[in-house]
Design an enzyme around this catalytic site. Structure first.
Site, PDB file in Angstrom:
ATOM      1  N   SER A   9       8.464   1.436  -1.847  1.00  0.00           N
ATOM      2  CA  SER A   9       7.828   2.594  -1.230  1.00  0.00           C
ATOM      3  C   SER A   9       6.817   2.234  -0.151  1.00  0.00           C
ATOM      4  O   SER A   9       6.622   2.975   0.788  1.00  0.00           O
ATOM      5  CB  SER A   9       7.122   3.432  -2.295  1.00  0.00           C
ATOM      6  OG  SER A   9       8.056   3.887  -3.232  1.00  0.00           O
ATOM      7  N   THR A  10       6.159   1.096  -0.314  1.00  0.00           N
ATOM      8  CA  THR A  10       5.111   0.736   0.638  1.00  0.00           C
ATOM      9  C   THR A  10       5.272  -0.698   1.112  1.00  0.00           C
ATOM     10  O   THR A  10       5.930  -1.513   0.465  1.00  0.00           O
ATOM     11  CB  THR A  10       3.710   0.878   0.008  1.00  0.00           C
ATOM     12  OG1 THR A  10       3.628  -0.002  -1.121  1.00  0.00           O
ATOM     13  CG2 THR A  10       3.443   2.300  -0.430  1.00  0.00           C
TER      14      THR A  10
END
Length: 190
Positions: A9-10
């Protein structure tokens, strides 16, 4: 051909991405598509789109976990339809599921439904908790980071720094910088 897809996600989840890549290579993936983007924004997942475009009849798309592929049952079914339409199959390593079989397709749909249900229950509890905390006066939301830096924003702007550079320097959004600078220009109403 066995094709892998890995996602975090990051950008600061580098170790997680590398671990997925190792698992996919160990599973025999000859080509691996990777990206670091939130699963919530399904339209921004360019590498997933590339992987789905790349697969051909007889290929297998492999992911380490279901949540690396889809956030909702609707999106999962959309991906599964794209894979199936190409005559390929989907394999999820952590679950031992392969949609090359009828049982695998059934299990994936059921588990996807359970995962979506679980997420909606979690979000409902979160909303209830926030409402309860607000009613008790204990929840005020997050601190406004840009407003706390108003003096710095104005000082840097007075020194001639451009708004985009100010945002980058202070680690805040450019729209916040513009808003604060616009507020400083507006005449006070008494």
């Amino acid at each position: 051909m066995i094709i892998g897809y890995a996602r975090t996600s990051t950008l600061d989840q580098k170790a997680g991405l590398e671990a997925q890549q190792r698992e996919l290579e160990a599973a025999g993936c000859e080509k691996v598509f990777t990206e670091q983007v939130s699963s919530v924004d399904t339209k921004a997942r360019e590498k997933l789109a590339e992987a789905l475009d790349y697969i051909r009849e007889g290929d297998t798309l492999v992911v380490t976990k279901l949540d690396r592929l889809a956030r909702s049952v609707a999106h999962l079914l959309e991906v599964l339809e794209a894979v199936t339409a190409k005559g390929a199959s989907l394999r999820i390593l952590s679950m031992g599921i392969d949609t090359g079989t009828a049982t695998g397709k059934l299990m994936l749909t059921v588990l996807g439904s359970v995962a979506e249900f679980e997420r909606s229950i979690m979000l409902e509890r979160q909303r209830e908790g926030i409402a309860k905390a607000k009613a008790a006066g204990k929840y005020t939301g997050r601190k406004p980071t840009a407003k706390a830096k108003t003096d710095d924003i104005r000082r840097l702007a007075d020194e001639g720094m451009k708004p985009l550079k100010i945002a980058e320097t202070l680690g805040i959004g450019k729209s916040s910088v513009y808003r604060i600078l616009d507020d400083a220009k507006a005449p006070e109403i008494k």
